[in-house]
Motif scaffolding. Sequence first.
Motif, PDB file in Angstrom:
ATOM      1  N   ASP A   1       0.832  -1.211   0.000  1.00  0.00           N
ATOM      2  CA  ASP A   1       0.000   0.000   0.000  1.00  0.00           C
ATOM      3  C   ASP A   1       0.864   1.258   0.000  1.00  0.00           C
ATOM      4  OD1 ASP A   1      -2.303  -1.447  -0.079  1.00  0.00           O
ATOM      5  OD2 ASP A   1      -2.795  -1.229   2.038  1.00  0.00           O
ATOM      6  N   MET A   2       1.995   1.185   0.685  1.00  0.00           N
ATOM      7  CA  MET A   2       2.896   2.346   0.732  1.00  0.00           C
ATOM      8  C   MET A   2       3.490   2.647  -0.639  1.00  0.00           C
ATOM      9  SD  MET A   2       4.949   2.040   4.323  1.00  0.00           S
ATOM     10  CE  MET A   2       4.138   2.406   5.886  1.00  0.00           C
ATOM     11  N   VAL A   3       3.847   1.602  -1.371  1.00  0.00           N
ATOM     12  CA  VAL A   3       4.394   1.799  -2.716  1.00  0.00           C
ATOM     13  C   VAL A   3       3.408   2.589  -3.562  1.00  0.00           C
ATOM     14  CG1 VAL A   3       4.980   0.624  -4.875  1.00  0.00           C
ATOM     15  CG2 VAL A   3       5.939  -0.196  -2.719  1.00  0.00           C
ATOM     16  N   ARG A   4       2.151   2.165  -3.542  1.00  0.00           N
ATOM     17  CA  ARG A   4       1.135   2.854  -4.352  1.00  0.00           C
ATOM     18  C   ARG A   4       0.937   4.300  -3.889  1.00  0.00           C
ATOM     19  NH1 ARG A   4      -0.727  -2.479  -4.102  1.00  0.00           N
ATOM     20  NH2 ARG A   4      -1.258  -3.371  -6.139  1.00  0.00           N
ATOM     21  N   THR A   5       0.952   4.498  -2.577  1.00  0.00           N
ATOM     22  CA  THR A   5       0.715   5.847  -2.055  1.00  0.00           C
ATOM     23  C   THR A   5       1.880   6.779  -2.383  1.00  0.00           C
ATOM     24  OG1 THR A   5      -0.603   4.941  -0.246  1.00  0.00           O
ATOM     25  CG2 THR A   5       0.223   7.182   0.024  1.00  0.00           C
ATOM     26  N   ILE A   6       3.111   6.334  -2.192  1.00  0.00           N
ATOM     27  CA  ILE A   6       4.279   7.167  -2.464  1.00  0.00           C
ATOM     28  C   ILE A   6       4.338   7.541  -3.945  1.00  0.00           C
ATOM     29  CG2 ILE A   6       6.804   7.194  -2.528  1.00  0.00           C
ATOM     30  CD1 ILE A   6       6.773   5.549   0.036  1.00  0.00           C
ATOM     31  N   LEU A   7       3.989   6.590  -4.814  1.00  0.00           N
ATOM     32  CA  LEU A   7       4.056   6.856  -6.252  1.00  0.00           C
ATOM     33  C   LEU A   7       2.934   7.774  -6.729  1.00  0.00           C
ATOM     34  CD1 LEU A   7       4.984   3.352  -7.732  1.00  0.00           C
ATOM     35  CD2 LEU A   7       6.448   5.370  -7.578  1.00  0.00           C
ATOM     36  N   ASN A   8       1.744   7.582  -6.177  1.00  0.00           N
ATOM     37  CA  ASN A   8       0.578   8.268  -6.736  1.00  0.00           C
ATOM     38  C   ASN A   8       0.039   9.404  -5.873  1.00  0.00           C
ATOM     39  OD1 ASN A   8       0.454   6.383  -8.977  1.00  0.00           O
ATOM     40  ND2 ASN A   8      -0.375   4.885  -7.539  1.00  0.00           N
ATOM     41  N   HIS A   9       0.109   9.249  -4.543  1.00  0.00           N
ATOM     42  CA  HIS A   9      -0.461  10.262  -3.645  1.00  0.00           C
ATOM     43  C   HIS A   9       0.449  10.445  -2.429  1.00  0.00           C
ATOM     44  CE1 HIS A   9      -4.132   9.896  -6.033  1.00  0.00           C
ATOM     45  NE2 HIS A   9      -4.067   8.584  -5.868  1.00  0.00           N
ATOM     46  N   PRO A  10       1.654  10.979  -2.634  1.00  0.00           N
ATOM     47  CA  PRO A  10       2.617  11.060  -1.530  1.00  0.00           C
ATOM     48  C   PRO A  10       2.155  11.940  -0.371  1.00  0.00           C
ATOM     49  CG  PRO A  10       3.362  12.315  -3.456  1.00  0.00           C
ATOM     50  CD  PRO A  10       2.196  11.511  -3.900  1.00  0.00           C
ATOM     51  N   ASP A  11       1.204  12.841  -0.599  1.00  0.00           N
ATOM     52  CA  ASP A  11       0.720  13.695   0.486  1.00  0.00           C
ATOM     53  C   ASP A  11      -0.300  12.997   1.376  1.00  0.00           C
ATOM     54  OD1 ASP A  11       2.305  15.771  -0.450  1.00  0.00           O
ATOM     55  OD2 ASP A  11       0.711  16.619  -1.708  1.00  0.00           O
ATOM     56  N   ASP A  12      -0.682  11.780   1.025  1.00  0.00           N
ATOM     57  CA  ASP A  12      -1.698  11.045   1.789  1.00  0.00           C
ATOM     58  C   ASP A  12      -1.076  10.126   2.842  1.00  0.00           C
ATOM     59  OD1 ASP A  12      -3.564  12.273   0.263  1.00  0.00           O
ATOM     60  OD2 ASP A  12      -4.092  10.530  -0.950  1.00  0.00           O
ATOM     61  N   ARG A  13       0.128  10.465   3.314  1.00  0.00           N
ATOM     62  CA  ARG A  13       0.834   9.610   4.274  1.00  0.00           C
ATOM     63  C   ARG A  13       0.007   9.370   5.540  1.00  0.00           C
ATOM     64  NH1 ARG A  13       7.093  10.415   6.227  1.00  0.00           N
ATOM     65  NH2 ARG A  13       7.034   9.104   8.102  1.00  0.00           N
ATOM     66  N   ASP A  14      -0.501  10.442   6.137  1.00  0.00           N
ATOM     67  CA  ASP A  14      -1.270  10.290   7.380  1.00  0.00           C
ATOM     68  C   ASP A  14      -2.581   9.552   7.140  1.00  0.00           C
ATOM     69  OD1 ASP A  14       0.678  11.564   8.857  1.00  0.00           O
ATOM     70  OD2 ASP A  14      -0.256  13.553   8.685  1.00  0.00           O
ATOM     71  N   ALA A  15      -3.204   9.801   5.996  1.00  0.00           N
ATOM     72  CA  ALA A  15      -4.453   9.097   5.681  1.00  0.00           C
ATOM     73  C   ALA A  15      -4.204   7.604   5.542  1.00  0.00           C
ATOM     74  CB  ALA A  15      -5.056   9.667   4.397  1.00  0.00           C
ATOM     75  N   LEU A  16      -3.065   7.237   4.957  1.00  0.00           N
ATOM     76  CA  LEU A  16      -2.735   5.817   4.833  1.00  0.00           C
ATOM     77  C   LEU A  16      -2.503   5.198   6.201  1.00  0.00           C
ATOM     78  CD1 LEU A  16      -2.037   3.321   3.132  1.00  0.00           C
ATOM     79  CD2 LEU A  16       0.322   4.159   3.029  1.00  0.00           C
ATOM     80  N   TYR A  17      -1.820   5.930   7.080  1.00  0.00           N
ATOM     81  CA  TYR A  17      -1.587   5.415   8.435  1.00  0.00           C
ATOM     82  C   TYR A  17      -2.914   5.105   9.129  1.00  0.00           C
ATOM     83  CZ  TYR A  17      -0.836   5.560  13.462  1.00  0.00           C
ATOM     84  OH  TYR A  17      -0.872   5.267  14.795  1.00  0.00           O
ATOM     85  N   MET A  18      -3.854   6.010   9.039  1.00  0.00           N
ATOM     86  CA  MET A  18      -5.159   5.787   9.675  1.00  0.00           C
ATOM     87  C   MET A  18      -5.881   4.592   9.052  1.00  0.00           C
ATOM     88  SD  MET A  18      -5.383   7.937  12.101  1.00  0.00           S
ATOM     89  CE  MET A  18      -7.132   7.688  12.457  1.00  0.00           C
ATOM     90  N   ALA A  19      -5.820   4.493   7.724  1.00  0.00           N
ATOM     91  CA  ALA A  19      -6.512   3.394   7.043  1.00  0.00           C
ATOM     92  C   ALA A  19      -5.907   2.040   7.430  1.00  0.00           C
ATOM     93  CB  ALA A  19      -6.436   3.593   5.529  1.00  0.00           C
ATOM     94  N   LEU A  20      -4.592   1.952   7.495  1.00  0.00           N
ATOM     95  CA  LEU A  20      -3.939   0.691   7.853  1.00  0.00           C
ATOM     96  C   LEU A  20      -4.245   0.309   9.300  1.00  0.00           C
ATOM     97  CD1 LEU A  20      -0.452   1.222   6.146  1.00  0.00           C
ATOM     98  CD2 LEU A  20      -2.282  -0.316   5.394  1.00  0.00           C
ATOM     99  N   THR A  21      -4.306   1.303  10.178  1.00  0.00           N
ATOM    100  CA  THR A  21      -4.636   1.039  11.579  1.00  0.00           C
ATOM    101  C   THR A  21      -6.058   0.520  11.704  1.00  0.00           C
ATOM    102  OG1 THR A  21      -3.116   2.779  12.304  1.00  0.00           O
ATOM    103  CG2 THR A  21      -4.750   2.036  13.890  1.00  0.00           C
ATOM    104  N   GLN A  22      -6.988   1.136  10.982  1.00  0.00           N
ATOM    105  CA  GLN A  22      -8.386   0.707  11.037  1.00  0.00           C
ATOM    106  C   GLN A  22      -8.573  -0.696  10.473  1.00  0.00           C
ATOM    107  OE1 GLN A  22     -10.450   3.837   8.973  1.00  0.00           O
ATOM    108  NE2 GLN A  22     -10.142   5.340  10.618  1.00  0.00           N
ATOM    109  N   ARG A  23      -7.727  -1.079   9.519  1.00  0.00           N
ATOM    110  CA  ARG A  23      -7.810  -2.431   8.954  1.00  0.00           C
ATOM    111  C   ARG A  23      -7.110  -3.472   9.825  1.00  0.00           C
ATOM    112  NH1 ARG A  23      -5.206  -1.145   3.350  1.00  0.00           N
ATOM    113  NH2 ARG A  23      -4.999  -3.434   3.255  1.00  0.00           N
ATOM    114  N   GLY A  24      -6.540  -3.052  10.926  1.00  0.00           N
ATOM    115  CA  GLY A  24      -5.892  -3.978  11.836  1.00  0.00           C
ATOM    116  C   GLY A  24      -4.531  -4.444  11.378  1.00  0.00           C
ATOM    117  N   LEU A  25      -3.899  -3.695  10.449  1.00  0.00           N
ATOM    118  CA  LEU A  25      -2.594  -4.095   9.922  1.00  0.00           C
ATOM    119  C   LEU A  25      -1.439  -3.472  10.686  1.00  0.00           C
ATOM    120  CD1 LEU A  25      -3.320  -3.971   6.081  1.00  0.00           C
ATOM    121  CD2 LEU A  25      -3.177  -5.979   7.555  1.00  0.00           C
ATOM    122  N   LEU A  26      -1.758  -2.564  11.632  1.00  0.00           N
ATOM    123  CA  LEU A  26      -0.723  -1.944  12.445  1.00  0.00           C
ATOM    124  C   LEU A  26      -1.118  -2.042  13.909  1.00  0.00           C
ATOM    125  CD1 LEU A  26      -0.060   1.376  10.461  1.00  0.00           C
ATOM    126  CD2 LEU A  26       1.455  -0.611  10.593  1.00  0.00           C
TER     127      LEU A  26
END
Length: 376
Positions: A63-88
């Motif tokens: 997921d990080m690869v896709r975010t860094i390549l396409n939406h690098p400003d969405d770092r915090d949003a990705l963190y929240m999404a991964l936490t909600q999915r139970g991956l962190l």
Amino acid sequence: GVDTAAAPQTVPLDELVRFFDNPARFYFTQTLNVWFGTDASAGCAEEEVFEPNALESYQVRDDMVRTILNHPDDRDALYMALTQRGLLPLGQPGRAHFDSAWQDTARYLDSPVPIAGGAETLGTLLSIPAIWMDIAIPLGAAMLTGRLPVRVMDGVTLFLSARPASMKPRDVLRAWIRHLALCAAARLQGATGPVCTCIVPKDPAAAVLYMDNAELEPAVILNQLLALMDAGRQVPLPFTPVTSRVFVEKAMPAGQPCIRRAAMTDEGRQKGFLAASAEWEKDDESAFGGAADGDDPYLRRAFCEAGPMAHAAFADIAYAVFEGMPLRVKAKSSDRTPAAAAVVPAEPGVSAPETARAKAPRAKRSRKAADSGEVS
């Protein structure tokens, strides 16, 4: 008049790739419809995550690869999404893991990887939109079909397999078979520029590059692979991505750039069988990382203690699969080959007598999955 010629049998490329992942497993599950207990689902974990397991870590990095390549400003949003999915993990441990993985992934994308004519950063290559290349390769009475995502840059046609995970033997073989299909299809479609396949694992320094060249005969090799798959539907095919590859690599003389049956000497053949037998005896990690062949329940039931090396066609099949593959990924230097531990058929097509089998001391291993796995 009506054309009564039979239509060629269609064989999906993905099915061919899946067969060579583990031909013994393919035989038991697809021909006999027998599944061993190790394939049972493990169920869903209900415990709180304190540290991501290997699969979860891979999903996070993917997921990080896709975010860094396409939406690098969405770092915090990705963190929240991964936490909600139970991956962190929750709280500070989860944030620390995320920040560390983000930095590792950014370095991964900035790493140079080999392509035809030089190198490019992985991020640059992944940023090139992939286009689907249709595969339709006539092979005797069969038609190999499928699609491959390729990237075209400066006349180079590239099939890129990048995963932020360790490279397993089956990853190498999967990419090799797809590379053969890519080369055969590109030739049929009149491609004039370089055609290559690159595998990029978690450590980009271990990336592997396959190139089309005048000596490679992809259609011939693919035709052999189809014939082997047909044979493997009737009886277990004496082949594994690990033990068979150890054999052909150890059988090659020093300085040989790629696997060629014609380059094998009698001495090399002997070394190859000794190395293959040593590999089969392992009870921990294979020569190329990952689980050893000898503990696979399907392989153990198909070939027992002697291993696939005892089959008279073992060497012929190994060369049919790996012929032309570059010798770039080597076994670990710590591997040792015992002085006597092999089953060496005297000539192809002639079975080795039982008395010719030199027995090596076997390390104590746990084989619950192999020797007492449930069958469903």
